[in-house]
Write an enzyme that holds these catalytic residues in place. Structure first.
Site, mmCIF file in Angstrom:
data_model
loop_
_atom_site.group_PDB
_atom_site.id
_atom_site.type_symbol
_atom_site.label_atom_id
_atom_site.label_comp_id
_atom_site.label_asym_id
_atom_site.label_seq_id
_atom_site.Cartn_x
_atom_site.Cartn_y
_atom_site.Cartn_z
ATOM 1 N N LYS A 203 54.428 37.987 42.672
ATOM 2 C CA LYS A 203 55.576 37.362 42.002
ATOM 3 C C LYS A 203 55.484 35.854 42.225
ATOM 4 C CE LYS A 203 60.551 37.055 42.632
ATOM 5 N NZ LYS A 203 61.758 37.768 42.972
HETATM 6 C C1 5RP Z 1 64.111 35.285 46.888
HETATM 7 C C2 5RP Z 1 63.439 36.058 45.837
HETATM 8 C C3 5RP Z 1 64.232 36.415 44.666
HETATM 9 O O1 5RP Z 1 64.154 37.796 44.503
HETATM 10 C C4 5RP Z 1 63.672 35.681 43.495
HETATM 11 O O2 5RP Z 1 63.770 34.320 43.684
HETATM 12 C C5 5RP Z 1 64.197 36.138 42.137
HETATM 13 O O3 5RP Z 1 65.384 35.665 41.860
HETATM 14 P P1 5RP Z 1 65.659 34.423 40.909
HETATM 15 O O4 5RP Z 1 65.276 34.862 39.525
HETATM 16 O O5 5RP Z 1 67.121 34.214 41.095
HETATM 17 O O6 5RP Z 1 64.802 33.271 41.358
HETATM 18 O O7 5RP Z 1 62.293 36.403 45.924
HETATM 19 O O8 5RP Z 1 63.203 34.629 47.627
#
Ligand code: 5RP
Length: 294
Positions: A203
């Site tokens: 991610k």
């Molecule tokens: C926190 C994360 C969150 O799950 C991620 O940032 C996704 O959320 P957003 O779309 O609000 O950024 O990994 O560290």
């Protein structure tokens, strides 16, 4: 009865139909064991090859983030429209009904709050407990270039080893410290390191030239949404990411902080699973939002 069946001579082996030898639909994941693939196929839709994960794990270091003060009230109504839920085990056990059909991506690293050095994380969930909770993946933050870079990479590789023993995919989450520049060079480095060191999925953030990041990462990439943007811009980011090789989104604030979260989630699905362009998706969002308000 068994003997009678053997004597009948009417078994059908379909001798003219060769058994299919199907390859797995996700990039870089063909050599995993069946259980790992089955878990990945719960998160990623095998028809589109993509996923729309709903992330609401922010409380693990931020506390009651805006929009997540009452997850039972604001998030549960969204879950039927998400392909997977990314959350903490505290919220899973306290708020999410066990009868849910959503696959779960469990936050498995943590420690410091927003008041401290964020990269100083440890593993925050045993693999045994992830299995007990019937998770489909575990997620771990990796702070490339951060103060505790090596420790965070070690968290990930330990979870990868533990995950391999039970067929649990690891989602490596590339965290970008305030002092680091989010660009193709940095994101390319961080995502590639996660993949090389065993993350099944990575991610990260969308950056210009994202297609180079996607090409250089041998496993599926999903993008985080980041800070709340106007819906049109968030939909454009999602559409650009998908066009440039992302396998989905793992979005939080741009959905649950929207004025119309269900409409936004449905519009993001159109972009991710049906390839709608961002303008069409925004029209769809406005239609749904106005119909609700009208
Ligand atoms: C926190 C994360 C969150 O799950 C991620 O940032 C996704 O959320 P957003 O779309 O609000 O950024 O990994 O560290």
């Amino acid at each position: 009865m068994a003997e009678a069946e053997i004597q009948s001579g009417e078994k059908e082996y379909f001798l003219d139909i060769p058994q299919k030898n199907e390859t797995f639909f996700l990039k870089g994941c063909a050599n995993y064991d069946w259980g790992m693939k089955n878990r990945l196929a719960r998160i990623f839709n095998p028809r589109s090859g993509k996923t729309v994960m709903l992330a609401f794990d922010h409380g693990y270091f931020q506390g009651p983030t805006t929009g997540l003060e009452r997850i039972d009230v604001t998030i549960l109504p969204l879950t039927p429209f998400a392909d997977a839920l990314m959350l903490t085990r505290g919220i899973l056990r306290s708020v999410i009904p066990a009868a849910t059909s959503n696959p779960v991506v469990m936050r498995a690293s943590g420690g410091p709050s927003i008041l401290k050095e964020l990269s100083n994380e440890h593993i925050a969930c045993d693999m045994d407990d992830a299995v007990r909770m019937n998770c489909s993946a575990v997620a771990v933050q990796v702070f490339i270039g951060g103060e505790y870079e090596t420790q965070s990479v070690g968290n990930m590789t330990r979870l990868v080893d533990a995950g391999m023993r039970v067929g649990m995919p690891v989602l490596g989450v590339t965290a970008v410290g305030k002092e680091l520049v989010r660009d193709v060079k940095y994101i390319g480095l961080a995502t590639r390191m996660c993949a090389e060191l065993g993350a099944a999925v990575v991610k990260t953030y969308f950056v210009p030239d994202f297609e180079k990041v996607a090409a250089g990462c041998p496993v599926p990439l999903v993008i985080a949404g980041g800070k709340k943007l106007p819906e049109l811009e968030a939909l454009k980011m999602a559409a650009d990411a998908i066009q440039q090789g992302a396998s989905g989104v793992d979005m939080g604030r741009n959905i649950f902080q929207s004025d119309a979260p269900v409409a936004m989630l449905k519009a993001v699905r159109k972009v991710v699973h049906e390839g709608l362009n961002y303008k069409q998706a925004n029209e769809y969002f406005l239609e749904l939002k106005n119909a609700k308000n009208g």
